[in-house]
Design an enzyme around this catalytic site. Structure first.
Site, mmCIF file in Angstrom:
data_model
loop_
_atom_site.group_PDB
_atom_site.id
_atom_site.type_symbol
_atom_site.label_atom_id
_atom_site.label_comp_id
_atom_site.label_asym_id
_atom_site.label_seq_id
_atom_site.Cartn_x
_atom_site.Cartn_y
_atom_site.Cartn_z
ATOM 1 N NE ARG A 283 46.630 64.713 16.759
ATOM 2 C CZ ARG A 283 46.678 65.850 16.096
ATOM 3 N NH1 ARG A 283 46.176 66.950 16.648
ATOM 4 N NH2 ARG A 283 47.207 65.907 14.886
ATOM 5 C CG HIS A 284 46.994 60.605 25.113
ATOM 6 N ND1 HIS A 284 46.535 59.377 25.538
ATOM 7 C CD2 HIS A 284 48.280 60.403 24.731
ATOM 8 C CE1 HIS A 284 47.485 58.478 25.421
ATOM 9 N NE2 HIS A 284 48.560 59.071 24.922
#
Length: 650
Positions: A283-284
């Protein structure tokens, strides 16, 4: 005598090359590829069952106490003190954050009988705990602990012989599950498939295997023709005239490393967009720093710039005018932007679209903007005929920059504009030059200042309802205002990223047929950009002059990812185009149809076989299996389209 021997050797090599290019050999290669794909599909089908069936037995190990979800653990706090205890926490990933209240544990009813309370805590990052009494006095030193998924833990608060401090400790009552087992299994499965494919390619290249294949194929084909009503098979007699005919013209040379690099970026992007198994590193990043998900989009922008340099040079050499190319650039920009707006907005099956909440920025919109500016700059300075740069003069190492100095000047002026807007633009209620996430970061002083000037410009220019409503910063920093990672101000640095990719294309054009020079230039650019990144970030995550930040597309983020891009492109170019150790498959196929794969994976995300109802939605293993199957489907689709010679280009 030596000349004659040399000619004979050259003739033999030429004949050998022609033999490998025969239709029979091409059919043999296609048969081998089909066989390999069948084997790979069987291996994936066999491995999917144990992978998905692994976690349900332990996914809710402590369900009778607390129904835990992914990335959660159970924490029971025991209080032996004669006063209430306030338990607060922060994530160690949260830079300069306010402590958040977890709960209050009441005082012990009597000595030797502690009170207790159950809590659920996150397992993604290390947590820090602070224990205070009702007068906010800290009872013991700060505790830090990294919990394991579905683990069972207890935190004890005990008296220390009536001293002012208490004895605080965390004990593991039940071992956690290993949430990384599924990704380890997936890694070994993929590695096994790669090794099997490499072994199969080596085996199929052996002369004995080829001989057996052609003998079997020849006998089967002869029997089929004899038993058919089409007549007996014809025999083709090779004449001298056939040998003296010139070979067919070879197709234009295309660097497979570029399509492979684009395909790698695209496939990883598809995987993380589908969820990445719900692992935090897919995920970012919540704000500063880098995860795997933060790498791929800039690389896609970079390789787009490289493709711009090669395609414009090819079109100019073929006689196209700059005005006609400019019209194509404008048309493609409008198409990319329009498609981007369509695919990021709500599904029409869920009801009519509201223009009041239409999101304007997005990935394809960012690509369209970067493509427009960089392509126009290249049309301004591009040359139809390029000479190979030599090292005759002292300034030759920078000649590929000096030849295009007007475009470089424009890019540098745009970067100066970004720096001025970022660090000098007054933002109401926020410090000038603020680069933080707001929310509970920076001790909560600037809660409404998420993104500083970048967020302020988007909210002022586009409106709060027309930008991204759930930024990644809300996860750890608890931000509550919209912020768009593909906003207006960050688009300036995406132009810089694309232009650095254009520079890689110029290197390939000017140093063509000189692979050593191309690789040395790539390495020098990688080192140069790496030094700039080290200075800007001061080799730290949060304490640099300009931290690497994907949400802001900060300058250090661009220089860091461009450094990685040059080095990675160097390695792929060496392996594929220079040494020819690898064809680039299967990523090469996706790279040839990048727009179709990206748009398709967004549009059909919720459809089978890319998504299905899970038996256990709180299982990393099942999410990982689903996301890998979905990504593999797009690889297979791109392979079929490649074999059918179907390419979607705007």
């Amino acid at each position: 005598m030596s000349k004659k021997k040399h000619k004979t050797t050259k003739s033999l090599l030429t004949k050998q090359k022609d033999v490998h290019a025969t239709p029979e050999n091409m059919k043999y290669e296609e048969s081998c590829n089909t066989f390999y794909l069948t084997i790979v599909a069987l291996i994936i089908a066999i491995c999917v069952v144990p992978l998905t069936a692994e976690i349900p037995s332990s996914g809710f190990r402590y369900q009778k106490h607390t129904p835990l979800k992914m990335d959660e653990a159970s924490l029971k706090v025991y209080n032996e003190l004669t006063e209430d205890v306030l338990v607060s926490w922060i994530s160690k990933e949260c830079y300069q954050c306010l402590y958040q209240q977890l709960g209050v544990v009441t005082a012990a009813p009597r000595p030797g009988q502690p009170s207790s309370k159950d809590f659920v805590v996150s397992t993604q990052h290390e947590l820090a705990f602070r224990l205070n009494d009702t007068s906010t006095k800290q009872l013991c030193n700060e505790l830090t602990f990294h919990f394991g998924e579905h683990g069972n833990y207890s935190l004890w608060i005990k008296n220390l012989n009536n001293n002012s401090e208490a004895d605080c400790s965390i004990v593991t009552d039940g071992n956690p599950v290993n949430s990384y087992t599924p990704i380890l299994i997936a890694f070994f499965v993929i590695a096994g498939v790669v090794l099997l494919f490499a072994f199969g390619k080596t085996l199929s290249g052996l002369a004995a295997v080829r001989r057996v294949y052609f003998q079997l194929r020849g006998s089967i084909e002869t029997e089929r023709l004899i038993n058919s009503e089409l007549g007996s098979p014809e025999r083709t007699v090779t004449t001298i005239a056939d040998n003296i005919l010139p070979p067919p013209p070879s197709p234009s040379k295309r660097l497979q490393s570029l399509d492979t690099f684009r395909g790698i970026s695209l496939i990883v992007m598809v995987f993380v967009n589908y969820g990445g198994g719900r692992y935090w590193f897919f995920r970012h990043a919540s704000w500063n720093g880098l995860t795997v998900a933060d790498l791929v989009f800039p690389w896609f922008v970079f390789i787009m710039g490289t493709s711009i340099a090669l395609s414009i040079n090819k079109l100019l050499r073929s006689g196209s005018t700059r005005s006609s190319l400019l019209k194509k650039v404008l048309w493609r920009t409008m198409l990319l932007f329009a498609i981007g707006v369509v695919i990021i907005n709500p599904n029409y099956c869920q009801g009519p679209l509201s223009w009041d909440t239409l999101r304007i920025p997005g990935v394809l919109q960012r690509l369209a903007w970067s493509y427009l500016v960089v392509a126009c700059l290249d049309l301004l300075v591009a040359r139809a005929h390029l000479d190979i740069i030599t090292t005759d003069t002292w300034w030759s190492p920078i000649l590929d920059i000096l030849l295009y100095w007007p475009a470089w000047l424009c890019v540098l002026l745009l970067e100066v504009l970004w720096l001025c807007l970022t660090f000098l633009l007054p933002v109401p209620g926020c410090p000038t030059g603020y680069l933080g996430p707001g929310g509970i970061g920076d001790m909560g002083w600037y809660a409404n200042c998420t993104g500083g000037a970048a967020g302020y410009i988007d909210r002022w220019l586009l409106g709060e309802k027309h930008i991204y409503q759930t930024p990644s910063s809300r996860v750890i920093y608890a931000t509550h205002i919209p912020f768009d990672p593909e906003g207006v101000l960050g688009s300036i640095n995406s132009i810089l990223m694309a232009y650095l990719g254009l520079q890689a294309g110029k290197i390939i054009l000017h140093y063509r047929d000189l692979p050593r020079s191309i690789m040395s230039r790539f390495l020098m650019w990688g080192l140069f950009l790496g030094v700039i990144s080290a200075i800007l970030t001061r080799c730290s995550k949060d304490q640099g002059f300009i931290p690497a930040n994907k949400n802001l597309w900060s300058l250090s983020y661009v220089t860091t990812l461009a450094c990685f891009a040059f080095v990675l492109l160097l390695l792929i170019y060496y392996i594929i185009d220079v040494r020819k150790w690898w064809s680039g498959a299967p990523f090469y196929y996706a790279g040839m149809n990048s727009i179709l794969v990206y748009v398709g994976h967004e549009v059909f995300e919720e459809y089978f076989p890319f998504r299905w109802r899970m038996l256990n939605s709180q299982s990393h293993a099942e999410h990982l299996t689903q996301n890998l199957v979905a990504t593999s489907c797009w690889l297979f689709i791109s392979y079929v389209l490649y074999k059918k010679k179907i390419f979607w280009k705007l």
